[in-house]
Design an enzyme around this catalytic site. Structure first.
Site, PDB file in Angstrom:
ATOM      1  N   ARG A  11     -75.951  -7.204 -97.976  1.00  0.00           N
ATOM      2  CA  ARG A  11     -76.269  -7.653 -99.339  1.00  0.00           C
ATOM      3  C   ARG A  11     -75.235  -7.160-100.350  1.00  0.00           C
ATOM      4  O   ARG A  11     -74.750  -7.913-101.196  1.00  0.00           O
ATOM      5  CB  ARG A  11     -77.657  -7.153 -99.750  1.00  0.00           C
ATOM      6  CG  ARG A  11     -78.815  -7.917 -99.153  1.00  0.00           C
ATOM      7  CD  ARG A  11     -80.115  -7.471 -99.790  1.00  0.00           C
ATOM      8  NE  ARG A  11     -81.251  -8.262 -99.338  1.00  0.00           N
ATOM      9  CZ  ARG A  11     -82.435  -8.287 -99.938  1.00  0.00           C
ATOM     10  NH1 ARG A  11     -82.644  -7.550-101.021  1.00  0.00           N
ATOM     11  NH2 ARG A  11     -83.422  -9.031 -99.466  1.00  0.00           N
TER      12      ARG A  11
ATOM     13  N   LYS B 114     -79.240 -22.447 -73.999  1.00  0.00           N
ATOM     14  CA  LYS B 114     -78.610 -22.634 -75.306  1.00  0.00           C
ATOM     15  C   LYS B 114     -77.759 -23.909 -75.336  1.00  0.00           C
ATOM     16  O   LYS B 114     -77.708 -24.614 -76.352  1.00  0.00           O
ATOM     17  CB  LYS B 114     -77.787 -21.409 -75.679  1.00  0.00           C
ATOM     18  CG  LYS B 114     -78.644 -20.179 -75.966  1.00  0.00           C
ATOM     19  CD  LYS B 114     -77.817 -19.009 -76.461  1.00  0.00           C
ATOM     20  CE  LYS B 114     -78.672 -17.768 -76.671  1.00  0.00           C
ATOM     21  NZ  LYS B 114     -79.685 -17.941 -77.734  1.00  0.00           N
TER      22      LYS B 114
ATOM     23  N   LYS C 246     -78.934  -4.364 -93.345  1.00  0.00           N
ATOM     24  CA  LYS C 246     -79.123  -5.537 -94.203  1.00  0.00           C
ATOM     25  C   LYS C 246     -78.712  -5.240 -95.640  1.00  0.00           C
ATOM     26  O   LYS C 246     -78.170  -6.115 -96.333  1.00  0.00           O
ATOM     27  CB  LYS C 246     -80.579  -6.019 -94.131  1.00  0.00           C
ATOM     28  CG  LYS C 246     -80.918  -6.698 -92.809  1.00  0.00           C
ATOM     29  CD  LYS C 246     -82.343  -7.216 -92.782  1.00  0.00           C
ATOM     30  CE  LYS C 246     -82.626  -7.950 -91.472  1.00  0.00           C
ATOM     31  NZ  LYS C 246     -84.004  -8.498 -91.427  1.00  0.00           N
TER      32      LYS C 246
ATOM     33  N   GLY D 237     -77.763 -20.577 -84.685  1.00  0.00           N
ATOM     34  CA  GLY D 237     -78.712 -21.684 -84.670  1.00  0.00           C
ATOM     35  C   GLY D 237     -79.483 -21.877 -83.381  1.00  0.00           C
ATOM     36  O   GLY D 237     -80.430 -22.664 -83.347  1.00  0.00           O
TER      37      GLY D 237
END
Length: 313
Positions: free
Chosen positions: A142, A45, A138, A12
């Site tokens: 998946r 951060k 990726k 985040g």
């Protein structure tokens, strides 16, 4: 009014992750931000995390290597969004396999959105090496999600405006529009899709409780932002009231010029080749297992590239 899902964002404090956190809070979701223990040594951060906390987010310290702590964090939420870095200099895509294992054990997650936010990896099996590593990793994530029967949404958000529109897609590493000359790929007329990063965050959060996006790929294709490189350059020239000298490079010269570049530079150039020479962002129709965000959520007033580029004038 339906209760909004509790959302955990992993990564985040990153480039796209912070947009997703802001969107989650703005859209009224109970928002949790997972941060790694080593982040406390990074003042930027830490300040960002404290800002999120002031906005109402709950901060959770946990490492992806600490399986039990990760499971405990997941049991507090309904939806997990990963924004782990998948770029050239910081590539952590396969770290998400640890997240998949924790989600399997927790057993309560209603939706997982892995770190995607670019080209659809399942249609990029033809990608040039070494740029293909992004898509290979990726795809591995998946397949692990699907094998574990974890409910998912994959978000394909195409080109981040800050990286591509802001630089007019130049290779020099500058994130501001050039002032004198501009490199154009091929004839400059291949269509791409340019998306404001805050809009990526908004569409992503909009999708998490939507049954229409369950187990589907959601493409973000703002109609007014389906533009060629040359069209984006023309927008900038109009706004800046300045004409740039145009330097055209053929696909053959572009590929030949890659040979002596570093590994990282080769990855960047491979992706540019896929986008601006092959047109891999827009040279296919959206299939039955996919859906388009601006059609799903017409209430979102997305940022056009005309509007986006005004900030650089």
């Amino acid at each position: 009014m339906d209760k909004k899902s509790r959302v955990l964002i992993v990564g985040g404090t990153g480039y796209i992750g912070k947009r997703i956190v802001n969107a989650s809070i703005s859209l009224g979701h109970p928002t949790y931000v997972l941060f790694r223990p080593e982040v406390v040594s990074n003042i930027d951060k830490v300040q960002m995390l404290l800002y999120f906390k002031q906005l109402g987010a709950k901060l959770i310290e946990a490492s992806l290597d600490d399986h039990q702590r990760l499971v405990d964090a997941l049991k507090q939420v309904d939806v997990v969004i990963s924004a782990l870095a998948g770029g050239v200099l910081s590539h952590h895509i396969l770290e998400q396999l640890k997240l998949v294992e924790a989600i399997k054990e927790a057993g309560n997650i209603k939706r997982f959105l892995p770190s995607e936010f670019g080209m659809d990896p399942d249609i990029m099996e033809h990608a040039l090496q070494p740029g293909s590593i992004t898509f290979i990793d990726k795809r591995k994530v998946r397949r692990a999600i699907e094998a574990a029967s974890i409910p998912y949404t994959y978000v394909s958000s195409n080109m981040f405006a800050g990286y591509f529109a802001g630089s007019l897609a130049q290779l020099d590493g500058h994130m501001m529009p050039p002032r004198d000359k501009v490199l154009i790929y091929g004839d400059g007329n291949v269509k791409g899709i340019w998306v404001d990063e805050d809009d990526v965050g908004t569409y992503t959060i909009k999708s998490i409780d939507d049954p229409q996006t369950l187990n589907k790929t959601m493409y973000i294709r703002p109609p007014m932002n389906i533009l060629s490189q040359k069209e984006v350059i023309q927008i900038w020239e109009r706004l800046s009231e300045q004409n740039l000298d145009k330097i055209y490079i053929s696909s053959q010269d572009f590929l030949a010029d890659m040979k002596d570049k570093s590994y990282e530079e080769k990855i960047v150039r491979c992706h540019l080749y896929q986008i601006f020479f092959r047109g891999d962002l827009y040279n296919f129709e959206i299939g039955p297992n996919a859906i388009e965000a601006t059609k799903l959520y017409p209430e979102v007033k997305y940022v056009t590239m005309d509007s986006y580029l005004e900030r650089y004038v």
